[in-house]
Design a protein around this motif. Sequence first.
Motif, PDB file in Angstrom:
ATOM      1  N   ILE A  21      10.821 -20.755 -44.807  1.00  0.00           N
ATOM      2  CA  ILE A  21      12.126 -20.753 -45.479  1.00  0.00           C
ATOM      3  C   ILE A  21      12.242 -19.575 -46.432  1.00  0.00           C
ATOM      4  N   GLN A  22      13.273 -18.766 -46.219  1.00  0.00           N
ATOM      5  CA  GLN A  22      13.535 -17.624 -47.085  1.00  0.00           C
ATOM      6  C   GLN A  22      14.358 -18.072 -48.292  1.00  0.00           C
ATOM      7  N   ASN A  23      14.263 -17.325 -49.360  1.00  0.00           N
ATOM      8  CA  ASN A  23      15.077 -17.525 -50.575  1.00  0.00           C
ATOM      9  C   ASN A  23      14.777 -18.820 -51.329  1.00  0.00           C
ATOM     10  N   MET A  24      13.719 -19.534 -50.986  1.00  0.00           N
ATOM     11  CA  MET A  24      13.347 -20.752 -51.705  1.00  0.00           C
ATOM     12  C   MET A  24      12.429 -20.329 -52.848  1.00  0.00           C
ATOM     13  N   CYS A  32      15.511 -25.373 -55.444  1.00  0.00           N
ATOM     14  CA  CYS A  32      15.646 -24.907 -54.055  1.00  0.00           C
ATOM     15  C   CYS A  32      14.894 -25.845 -53.105  1.00  0.00           C
ATOM     16  N   VAL A  67      16.411 -28.106 -50.001  1.00  0.00           N
ATOM     17  CA  VAL A  67      15.906 -28.048 -48.627  1.00  0.00           C
ATOM     18  C   VAL A  67      15.531 -29.452 -48.155  1.00  0.00           C
ATOM     19  N   ARG A 105       6.544 -21.357 -49.326  1.00  0.00           N
ATOM     20  CA  ARG A 105       7.917 -21.320 -48.791  1.00  0.00           C
ATOM     21  C   ARG A 105       7.994 -21.885 -47.381  1.00  0.00           C
ATOM     22  N   GLU A 116      19.804 -23.898 -43.027  1.00  0.00           N
ATOM     23  CA  GLU A 116      20.586 -22.652 -43.090  1.00  0.00           C
ATOM     24  C   GLU A 116      21.926 -22.892 -43.787  1.00  0.00           C
ATOM     25  N   TYR A 168      19.611 -21.426 -46.940  1.00  0.00           N
ATOM     26  CA  TYR A 168      18.242 -20.939 -46.814  1.00  0.00           C
ATOM     27  C   TYR A 168      17.939 -20.535 -45.371  1.00  0.00           C
ATOM     28  N   ASN A 223      15.937 -19.545 -42.186  1.00  0.00           N
ATOM     29  CA  ASN A 223      14.612 -20.058 -41.858  1.00  0.00           C
ATOM     30  C   ASN A 223      14.294 -19.838 -40.393  1.00  0.00           C
TER      31      ASN A 223
END
Length: 67
Positions: A6-9, A14, A18, A38, A56, A60, A62
């Motif tokens: 997972i990006q941006n977590m 956050c 998720v 992440r 998403e 986020y 992913n």
Amino acid sequence: MYEFSIQNMTCGHCAGTVEKAIKATDPTALAKVDLPTRTAKVETTVDPATIAAAIENAGYPNSFKSL
């Protein structure tokens, strides 16, 4: 079981968002969200692409792989 990268977590909030997205898609899923790596490990009967889309939609980007 699937592992989602997972990006941006970046924080506890956050990670909670998720996890809520996963549970909203499959209330019976077993999900372990790990902020430092992440990732989220999810045991589910729902198509993982559906869960990826929910994550998403929560903001986020992913990707996932089967474990």
